[in-house]
Design an enzyme around this catalytic site. Structure first.
Site, PDB file in Angstrom:
ATOM      1  CE  LYS A 207      70.717  55.733   8.271  1.00 17.45           C
ATOM      2  NZ  LYS A 207      71.977  55.166   8.743  1.00 17.45           N
ATOM      3  CD  GLU A 213      73.082  59.231  -7.026  1.00  8.64           C
ATOM      4  OE1 GLU A 213      72.626  59.768  -5.989  1.00  8.64           O
ATOM      5  OE2 GLU A 213      74.297  59.074  -7.225  1.00  8.64           O
ATOM      6  N   GLY A 267      72.999  52.022   5.920  1.00  7.18           N
ATOM      7  CA  GLY A 267      72.370  51.724   4.629  1.00  7.18           C
ATOM      8  C   GLY A 267      72.712  50.325   4.126  1.00  7.18           C
ATOM      9  NE  ARG A 268      78.984  50.061   5.075  1.00  8.40           N
ATOM     10  CZ  ARG A 268      79.030  51.344   5.419  1.00  8.40           C
ATOM     11  NH1 ARG A 268      78.273  52.224   4.776  1.00  8.40           N
ATOM     12  NH2 ARG A 268      79.835  51.750   6.365  1.00  8.40           N
ATOM     13  CD  GLU A 353      78.809  52.910   1.278  1.00 13.55           C
ATOM     14  OE1 GLU A 353      77.840  52.556   1.973  1.00 13.55           O
ATOM     15  OE2 GLU A 353      78.668  53.545   0.214  1.00 13.55           O
ATOM     16  CG  HIS A 384      83.614  28.820 -19.595  1.00 14.63           C
ATOM     17  ND1 HIS A 384      84.218  27.913 -20.429  1.00 14.63           N
ATOM     18  CD2 HIS A 384      82.852  28.092 -18.737  1.00 14.63           C
ATOM     19  CE1 HIS A 384      83.820  26.692 -20.118  1.00 14.63           C
ATOM     20  NE2 HIS A 384      82.994  26.773 -19.086  1.00 14.63           N
ATOM     21  CE  LYS A 510      76.449  60.255  -1.292  1.00 18.74           C
ATOM     22  NZ  LYS A 510      75.741  60.066  -0.026  1.00 18.74           N
TER      23      LYS A 510
HETATM   24  O1  F6P Z   1      76.826  55.644  -1.034  1.00 18.96           O
HETATM   25  C1  F6P Z   1      76.600  56.375   0.104  1.00 18.96           C
HETATM   26  C2  F6P Z   1      75.281  56.039   0.737  1.00 18.96           C
HETATM   27  O2  F6P Z   1      75.101  56.889   1.813  1.00 18.96           O
HETATM   28  C3  F6P Z   1      75.161  54.574   1.169  1.00 18.96           C
HETATM   29  O3  F6P Z   1      75.780  54.311   2.370  1.00 18.96           O
HETATM   30  C4  F6P Z   1      73.694  54.400   1.167  1.00 18.96           C
HETATM   31  O4  F6P Z   1      73.330  53.041   1.180  1.00 18.96           O
HETATM   32  C5  F6P Z   1      73.324  55.108  -0.122  1.00 18.96           C
HETATM   33  O5  F6P Z   1      74.191  56.231  -0.163  1.00 18.96           O
HETATM   34  C6  F6P Z   1      71.901  55.540  -0.238  1.00 18.96           C
HETATM   35  O6  F6P Z   1      71.535  56.406   0.793  1.00 18.96           O
HETATM   36  P1  F6P Z   1      70.021  56.702   1.128  1.00 18.96           P
HETATM   37  O7  F6P Z   1      69.381  55.418   1.543  1.00 18.96           O
HETATM   38  O8  F6P Z   1      70.062  57.697   2.239  1.00 18.96           O
HETATM   39  O9  F6P Z   1      69.369  57.252  -0.105  1.00 18.96           O
END
Ligand code: F6P
Length: 545
Positions: A207, A213, A267-268, A353, A384, A510
């Site tokens: 987003k 990452e 995002g979620r 979240e 199990h 972060k």
């Molecule tokens: O974990 C924090 C967050 O901002 C989430 O809300 C989001 O889904 C994720 O990081 C990834 O963010 P982006 O889509 O901006 O890379």
């Protein structure tokens, strides 16, 4: 100050009512109200939701609905649907419902027609995935694309990977998907294993397009591709999904190959936006459309059904009932469907979240617990592993059981006369029955059990469950399930008075990771970090790396 829900008459009535019925047993509740198993059911599109095995009477349900009315659930829901900025800490609209409105629906958000914008992007996604699936879009060397690799994390990963796995029966056109999220290089390395760069397309899904990452993995993937095919190949092997065109361009992806969305999609809550591109590439635009239509049908139900028959409202209220009146900490989600193996993980981000907050929307502290802890595994594997604790442990863990009438796969039983899917479903029915009604010491003694063993065999029962059943795990039904939980999150968050749509709590970690990274490898001794534990951990790592 936001109004304090725990100071309202509706809350007090529930507290008194809880004291009166907390010790009531589901055996008694069913004996007194024998029709509840047929009547405490709500139907939303294809979902048949049985909430009769909850520790509630019809009076409890009335009181819970009164709580929802007091909290203004319907008014806030309508404000969300109208595009108001109900995400107050970020001053944003919360409009994921616009992602699945029917074509031709106009829906104004921040002065723009969100419905039209959504369908424009869906159409661009459809054209692009059609060209991939037909083989018209080819890699730099003329090969067809046979694998899409989605690189993203959190909402830019969990939704697509869960949906891709759940709908594996609908994957066709010779395109499969892989998903890379973790900054642990083991993830990318394992997912690239066996892939041919010439037939691989990367979807960089972020987003913000600033997530460490994702950008780290995307850069490594780019290197892998360029090493094999050269710099010019990037245009044919990288596309982006983002709200941030500038950063996409800065990364070196042509914005003509970018699929956008908007800051009013959290995002979620984004699997049904362009973030679902990998899913559309593998199942096709029609199936993706069915997935969106399923979500829309639950949106309609949520928007229009009276509160006491409204599935997300009832389930959200039950979440509050156990969290705040019984002191339950968690909710298990137990899909009796192997294809839904990642559904609990997906729900963890969606729910935790969103509702893991300690202050209300105006910044004042909450006065009751918030945020159920979601967890789970597919049945029968969980049986199990951890069901022992569900059945006989000291903690109360409400559980959602999800199952289907028709299987995505079936095989004959050992003697060849039955269906393995029937065995799976008989386990779902048995577990919800035993959790509710247990087995008493008298019943166990009557079977001639050694008295010493009787207490160990007693099954206390009275463990609440919801059974969510649907005809089959189709794209539409999966969309319905997702929307059902999205709106439950909203209902709970509204009652707790929190902003379910921000996530400030993930930021500091972060930021500090970025600050600490250079210290792990610096030539000089790192400056003290203010606590002896962090200093010692970094020192150990430097000595051993
Ligand atoms: O974990 C924090 C967050 O901002 C989430 O809300 C989001 O889904 C994720 O990081 C990834 O963010 P982006 O889509 O901006 O890379």
């Amino acid at each position: 100050m936001s109004s304090d829900i725990t100071a309202t008459a509706a809350w007090r009535k529930l507290r008194d009512h809880h004291s009166a019925i907390a010790d009531r047993n589901l055996r008694e509740l069913f004996a007194e109200d024998p029709e509840r198993g047929r009547e405490l059911i709500v139907q939303s599109a294809d979902l048949r939701i049985d909430y009769s095995k909850h520790r509630v009477t019809r009076e409890t349900l009335d009181l819970l609905v009164e709580l929802a009315e007091t909290a203004g659930v319907a008014e806030r829901r309508d404000a969300m649907f109208r595009g108001e900025h109900i995400n107050t800490s970020e001053d944003r609209a919360v409009e994921h419902i616009a992602l699945r409105v029917l074509p031709g629906t106009s829906l104004e958000v921040d002065g723009e027609d969100a419905g039209a914008q959504v369908h424009e992007v869906l159409s661009a996604m459809g054209d692009f995935t059609d060209s991939l699936r037909s083989g018209q879009w080819r890699g730099a060397t003329g090969e067809r694309i046979t694998t899409v690799v989605n690189i993203g994390i959190g909402g830019s990963d969990l939704g697509p990977v869960m949906v891709y796995q759940a709908l594996r029966h609908y994957v066709d056109a010779g395109i499969s998907a892989r998903f890379v999220s973790n900054v642990d290089p083991a993830d990318l390395t394992a997912k690239l294993d066996g892939l041919d760069p010439a037939s691989t397309l990367f979807i960089i899904a972020s987003k913000t397009f600033s997530t460490l990452e994702t950008l780290t993995n995307a850069t490594a993937a780019r290197r892998w591709l360029v090493d094999a095919l050269g710099e010019d190949a990037v245009a044919k092997h990288f596309v982006a999904v983002s709200t941030n065109a500038e950063r996409v361009a800065a990364f070196g992806i042509d914005t003509a190959n970018m699929f956008g969305f908007w800051d009013w999609v959290g995002g979620r809550y984004s699997v049904d936006s362009a973030i679902g591109l990998s899913v559309m590439a593998t199942i096709g635009r029609e199936r993706f459309g069915e997935f969106l239509a399923g979500m829309h049908s639950v949106d309609e139900h949520f928007a229009r059904t009276p509160l006491h028959e409204n599935a997300p409202v009832l389930l959200g209220l039950l979440g509050v009932w156990y969290s705040n009146f019984f002191g339950a900490q968690s909710r298990a989600v137990l899909p009796y469907s192997n294809d839904l193996a990642r559904f609990p993980a997906y729900l963890q981000q969606l729910t935790m979240e969103s509702n893991g907050k300690s202050v209300r929307a105006d910044g004042s502290p909450v006065t009751t617990s918030t945020g159920e802890i979601f967890w789970g595994e597919p049945g029968t594997n969980g049986q199990h592993a951890f069901y022992q604790l569900l059945h006989q442990g000291t903690r109360l863990i409400p559980a959602d059981f999800i199952g289907f009438a028709r299987p995505t796969d079936d095989l004959p039983t050992r003697d060849g006369t039955g269906s393995m899917h029937d065995i799976l479903m008989s386990n779902l029915f048995a577990q919800t029955k035993v959790l509710a009604f247990g087995k008493t010491a008298a019943e166990i003694t009557a079977e001639g059990t050694d008295p010493k063993v009787v207490p160990h065999k007693v099954m206390p029962g009275n463990r609440p469950t919801t059974a969510i059943l649907a005809p089959e795990l189709t794209p539409s039904v999966l969309g319905q399930l997702i929307a059902l939980y999205e709106h439950q999150v909203f209902v709970e968050g509204t009652i707790w008075g929190i902003d379910s749509f921000d996530q400030w709590g993930v930021e500091l970690g972060k930021q500090q990771a970025l600050e600490l990274a250079p210290l792990l490898t610096s030539a000089e001794d790192p400056a003290p970090q203010g606590d002896s534990s962090t200093d010692a951990l970094i020192g150990w790592y430097r000595d051993h790396r």
